[in-house]
Design an enzyme around this catalytic site. Sequence first.
Site, PDB file in Angstrom:
ATOM      1  N   ARG A 106      -8.769  -0.071   3.890  1.00 23.57           N
ATOM      2  CA  ARG A 106      -7.777   0.863   3.340  1.00 23.57           C
ATOM      3  C   ARG A 106      -6.479   0.151   2.999  1.00 23.57           C
ATOM      4  O   ARG A 106      -5.709   0.640   2.166  1.00 23.57           O
ATOM      5  CB  ARG A 106      -7.489   1.989   4.342  1.00 23.57           C
ATOM      6  CG  ARG A 106      -8.677   2.917   4.538  1.00 23.57           C
ATOM      7  CD  ARG A 106      -8.295   4.100   5.392  1.00 23.57           C
ATOM      8  NE  ARG A 106      -7.045   4.641   4.904  1.00 23.57           N
ATOM      9  CZ  ARG A 106      -6.141   5.239   5.659  1.00 23.57           C
ATOM     10  NH1 ARG A 106      -6.337   5.375   6.942  1.00 23.57           N
ATOM     11  NH2 ARG A 106      -5.038   5.709   5.138  1.00 23.57           N
ATOM     12  N   LYS A 125       0.837  -1.209   0.000  1.00 26.84           N
ATOM     13  CA  LYS A 125       0.000   0.000   0.000  1.00 26.84           C
ATOM     14  C   LYS A 125       0.868   1.253   0.000  1.00 26.84           C
ATOM     15  O   LYS A 125       0.696   2.152  -0.825  1.00 26.84           O
ATOM     16  CB  LYS A 125      -0.895   0.007   1.248  1.00 26.84           C
ATOM     17  CG  LYS A 125      -1.516   1.361   1.575  1.00 26.84           C
ATOM     18  CD  LYS A 125      -2.419   1.304   2.793  1.00 26.84           C
ATOM     19  CE  LYS A 125      -1.757   1.643   4.106  1.00 26.84           C
ATOM     20  NZ  LYS A 125      -1.533   3.069   4.363  1.00 26.84           N
ATOM     21  N   ASN A 126       1.802   1.319   0.944  1.00 26.03           N
ATOM     22  CA  ASN A 126       2.535   2.570   1.127  1.00 26.03           C
ATOM     23  C   ASN A 126       3.519   2.836  -0.008  1.00 26.03           C
ATOM     24  O   ASN A 126       3.933   3.975  -0.223  1.00 26.03           O
ATOM     25  CB  ASN A 126       3.228   2.584   2.497  1.00 26.03           C
ATOM     26  CG  ASN A 126       2.201   2.645   3.620  1.00 26.03           C
ATOM     27  OD1 ASN A 126       1.035   2.987   3.390  1.00 26.03           O
ATOM     28  ND2 ASN A 126       2.615   2.294   4.823  1.00 26.03           N
ATOM     29  N   ARG A 165      -3.402  10.040   3.921  1.00 26.32           N
ATOM     30  CA  ARG A 165      -2.164  10.773   4.146  1.00 26.32           C
ATOM     31  C   ARG A 165      -1.343  10.962   2.863  1.00 26.32           C
ATOM     32  O   ARG A 165      -0.853  12.039   2.572  1.00 26.32           O
ATOM     33  CB  ARG A 165      -1.361   9.981   5.190  1.00 26.32           C
ATOM     34  CG  ARG A 165       0.005  10.491   5.510  1.00 26.32           C
ATOM     35  CD  ARG A 165      -0.044  11.596   6.519  1.00 26.32           C
ATOM     36  NE  ARG A 165       1.287  12.018   6.911  1.00 26.32           N
ATOM     37  CZ  ARG A 165       1.533  13.091   7.637  1.00 26.32           C
ATOM     38  NH1 ARG A 165       0.552  13.843   8.066  1.00 26.32           N
ATOM     39  NH2 ARG A 165       2.765  13.431   7.936  1.00 26.32           N
ATOM     40  N   ASP A 168       3.899   0.175  12.228  1.00 26.17           N
ATOM     41  CA  ASP A 168       2.672  -0.410  11.670  1.00 26.17           C
ATOM     42  C   ASP A 168       2.443  -1.844  12.150  1.00 26.17           C
ATOM     43  O   ASP A 168       1.326  -2.359  12.046  1.00 26.17           O
ATOM     44  CB  ASP A 168       2.704  -0.392  10.133  1.00 26.17           C
ATOM     45  CG  ASP A 168       2.734   1.021   9.585  1.00 26.17           C
ATOM     46  OD1 ASP A 168       2.445   1.959  10.343  1.00 26.17           O
ATOM     47  OD2 ASP A 168       3.066   1.183   8.393  1.00 26.17           O
ATOM     48  N   CYS A 217      -4.974   7.692   9.117  1.00 26.02           N
ATOM     49  CA  CYS A 217      -5.403   7.098  10.389  1.00 26.02           C
ATOM     50  C   CYS A 217      -5.189   8.061  11.550  1.00 26.02           C
ATOM     51  O   CYS A 217      -4.217   8.817  11.576  1.00 26.02           O
ATOM     52  CB  CYS A 217      -4.609   5.805  10.644  1.00 26.02           C
ATOM     53  SG  CYS A 217      -5.180   4.419   9.673  1.00 26.02           S
ATOM     54  N   ARG A 248       0.263  14.012  13.335  1.00 24.73           N
ATOM     55  CA  ARG A 248       0.676  13.831  11.942  1.00 24.73           C
ATOM     56  C   ARG A 248       0.745  15.143  11.135  1.00 24.73           C
ATOM     57  O   ARG A 248       0.049  15.308  10.129  1.00 24.73           O
ATOM     58  CB  ARG A 248      -0.217  12.809  11.235  1.00 24.73           C
ATOM     59  CG  ARG A 248      -0.272  11.496  11.977  1.00 24.73           C
ATOM     60  CD  ARG A 248      -0.961  10.422  11.208  1.00 24.73           C
ATOM     61  NE  ARG A 248      -0.108   9.822  10.184  1.00 24.73           N
ATOM     62  CZ  ARG A 248      -0.515   8.875   9.347  1.00 24.73           C
ATOM     63  NH1 ARG A 248      -1.749   8.438   9.389  1.00 24.73           N
ATOM     64  NH2 ARG A 248       0.312   8.367   8.459  1.00 24.73           N
ATOM     65  N   PRO A 249       1.613  16.056  11.565  1.00 26.34           N
ATOM     66  CA  PRO A 249       1.751  17.293  10.796  1.00 26.34           C
ATOM     67  C   PRO A 249       2.476  17.057   9.468  1.00 26.34           C
ATOM     68  O   PRO A 249       2.982  15.960   9.212  1.00 26.34           O
ATOM     69  CB  PRO A 249       2.601  18.180  11.714  1.00 26.34           C
ATOM     70  CG  PRO A 249       3.345  17.230  12.588  1.00 26.34           C
ATOM     71  CD  PRO A 249       2.505  15.996  12.719  1.00 26.34           C
TER      72      PRO A 249
HETATM   73  N1  EPU Z   1       6.105  13.896  11.065  1.00 23.89           N
HETATM   74  C1  EPU Z   1       6.154  15.224  11.383  1.00 23.89           C
HETATM   75  N2  EPU Z   1       6.140  16.134  10.367  1.00 23.89           N
HETATM   76  C2  EPU Z   1       6.081  15.764   9.060  1.00 23.89           C
HETATM   77  C3  EPU Z   1       6.032  14.387   8.748  1.00 23.89           C
HETATM   78  C4  EPU Z   1       6.049  13.480   9.765  1.00 23.89           C
HETATM   79  O1  EPU Z   1       6.215  15.600  12.562  1.00 23.89           O
HETATM   80  O2  EPU Z   1       6.058  16.625   8.194  1.00 23.89           O
HETATM   81  C5  EPU Z   1       6.106  12.900  12.149  1.00 23.89           C
HETATM   82  C6  EPU Z   1       4.804  12.106  12.181  1.00 23.89           C
HETATM   83  O3  EPU Z   1       3.795  12.805  12.878  1.00 23.89           O
HETATM   84  C7  EPU Z   1       5.231  10.846  12.857  1.00 23.89           C
HETATM   85  C8  EPU Z   1       6.661  10.663  12.356  1.00 23.89           C
HETATM   86  O4  EPU Z   1       7.090  11.935  11.882  1.00 23.89           O
HETATM   87  O5  EPU Z   1       5.238  11.041  14.238  1.00 23.89           O
HETATM   88  C9  EPU Z   1       6.820   9.647  11.229  1.00 23.89           C
HETATM   89  O6  EPU Z   1       5.941   9.943  10.206  1.00 23.89           O
HETATM   90  P1  EPU Z   1       6.239   9.565   8.700  1.00 23.89           P
HETATM   91  O7  EPU Z   1       6.247  10.812   7.908  1.00 23.89           O
HETATM   92  O8  EPU Z   1       7.409   8.650   8.620  1.00 23.89           O
HETATM   93  O9  EPU Z   1       4.944   8.763   8.348  1.00 23.89           O
HETATM   94  P2  EPU Z   1       4.036   8.908   7.082  1.00 23.89           P
HETATM   95  O10 EPU Z   1       4.867   9.085   5.876  1.00 23.89           O
HETATM   96  O11 EPU Z   1       2.962   9.881   7.352  1.00 23.89           O
HETATM   97  C10 EPU Z   1       4.080   6.402   6.435  1.00 23.89           C
HETATM   98  C11 EPU Z   1       3.064   5.328   6.296  1.00 23.89           C
HETATM   99  C12 EPU Z   1       2.542   4.962   7.663  1.00 23.89           C
HETATM  100  C13 EPU Z   1       3.710   4.517   8.533  1.00 23.89           C
HETATM  101  C14 EPU Z   1       4.793   5.593   8.576  1.00 23.89           C
HETATM  102  C15 EPU Z   1       6.045   5.169   9.311  1.00 23.89           C
HETATM  103  C16 EPU Z   1       2.099   5.893   4.164  1.00 23.89           C
HETATM  104  C17 EPU Z   1       0.917   6.295   3.406  1.00 23.89           C
HETATM  105  N3  EPU Z   1       1.966   5.807   5.481  1.00 23.89           N
HETATM  106  O12 EPU Z   1       3.380   7.493   7.028  1.00 23.89           O
HETATM  107  O13 EPU Z   1       1.674   3.867   7.454  1.00 23.89           O
HETATM  108  O14 EPU Z   1       3.250   4.294   9.845  1.00 23.89           O
HETATM  109  O15 EPU Z   1       5.163   5.955   7.232  1.00 23.89           O
HETATM  110  O16 EPU Z   1       6.620   4.073   8.731  1.00 23.89           O
HETATM  111  O17 EPU Z   1       3.139   5.611   3.582  1.00 23.89           O
HETATM  112  C18 EPU Z   1      -0.083   2.412   7.929  1.00 23.89           C
HETATM  113  O18 EPU Z   1       0.178   1.864   6.842  1.00 23.89           O
HETATM  114  O19 EPU Z   1      -0.848   1.927   8.782  1.00 23.89           O
HETATM  115  C19 EPU Z   1       0.565   3.693   8.216  1.00 23.89           C
HETATM  116  C20 EPU Z   1       0.119   4.522   9.156  1.00 23.89           C
END
Ligand code: EPU
Length: 437
Positions: free
Chosen positions: A409, A34-35, A105, A317, A129, A134-135
């Site tokens: 999802r 998915k990701n 996201r 995850d 989610c 999640r900023p």
């Molecule tokens: N963060 C910030 N600012 C930002 C971006 C991230 O503070 O601009 C923080 C987040 O709030 C979090 C941490 O950094 O506390 C890590 O977030 P990351 O950006 O790595 O996560 P993401 O890209 O939003 C993806 C996956 C998530 C998975 C995370 C970590 C997708 C669509 N989602 O999210 O997947 O948990 O990486 O590996 O790629 C899931 O599949 O269930 C899922 C939530």
Amino acid sequence: MDHDSGAGRQQYLDKIIIRGGLALHGEVQIGGSKNDTVAIMAAALLVPGKTVLHNVPRISDVNTLNEILRLLGAEVAFREDGALEIDATTLRTSVAPQELVRQMRASFNVLGALLARFGHASVAMPGGCDIGSRPVNFHVRGLEQLGCHLTLEHGIYTGEVDRFQGASINLEFPSAGATQHLMIAAAKANGRTIITNCAAEPEVVDLANFLNASGAKIEGAGSTRIVIDGVEEMHPAEFSVIPDRMQAGTFAIAAAITGGDVLIKNAVIEHMRPVFAKMEEAGVTITQDKAGCRIQRTGRVNAVDIKTMPHPGFPTDMQQPFVALLCLADGVSTVTETVYESRFRYTTELVRMGADIRVEDRTAIVRGAERLTGAPVTCTDLRGGAAVVVAGLAAEGETVIDNLHHLDRGYEGIVDHLKALGADVTRTGTETTTVSV
Ligand code: EPU
């Protein structure tokens, strides 16, 4: 092409019913990640011409992004052989549909791609989610470092840039999404971009592989320093998405919690190491050969301590389904969530099933119980849904799970897969993951 038949609304009414206690046996083939898919789909907007993606999972997040791409003017269709074709030649607007973007996201990644294509774009703050605040500040700061002027008004980011200019970007935290988004934005920038303290997730590596197959010049993906030399032109590619390591991990945990014996045929062992290492520490037998990864366990697992970390640490995850496994462990486990600030909401659902879990700040203290008992429970989020499903497989009696739109999802055909492995599981209504909108 299939069309939406109101199935999305039906997801809110559907239920999964599991009569637990049967050990899983057999083989399972994992669908595409998915990701990875959702990042690649956004990246395809950079490329005029027809991108062909194989191994795309039929999940609702992919359907939502398909619809976003279509509303931007791309031609998007699943072929009869299952491949997804995206032709972004015909893009006609750089204003993304707000309501759809807010559902997930990864839709935010279209911002960088649209800015690279049009020089201006408007994209709402994304959803996803409910597992923390999640900023998107790392994304925004990185795009600004690449020379873009961004404003946020009424929940919508609007950006302007002549052409992205290569820059040195150090991420405050190795964010998977920000790393992917900035790779997409920098692929056609003027000059060299270096991203340090970046994410090393397999989905980041695969996105770099896709971009390179489409003409980009990216090196270092998988390490903490990625170098992107901007190119003038990109071209369409045919590409196959990697297997979903979270699905593979969920089936591995389902095998272990039921005392089963399951062969996961196409998991990439390198991607699975952080989860498999903990499973082995818990006493699960994992063997690997040409046929795949075999997961075996009889009896209770041992308690283990876990701390989630960016890759190659233990993935956040998998924290949720793994806690379900530890609910039946022999002893007390502590599970610390360092990536998200509130990813323990689902534990109240496991407690309904007889689990003994105490959450203190970012740590769950899980005292292994002799048994779980089936109960009506809800999917609090995607992986929280996976946690109650695996718990239900091992629980005595009937578990009835609702709020399935979260599960849909990210898990393609989960009920059918579990049935094929011998679980007693049914779903009321239609599995909407097969519907493409
Ligand atoms: N963060 C910030 N600012 C930002 C971006 C991230 O503070 O601009 C923080 C987040 O709030 C979090 C941490 O950094 O506390 C890590 O977030 P990351 O950006 O790595 O996560 P993401 O890209 O939003 C993806 C996956 C998530 C998975 C995370 C970590 C997708 C669509 N989602 O999210 O997947 O948990 O990486 O590996 O790629 C899931 O599949 O269930 C899922 C939530």
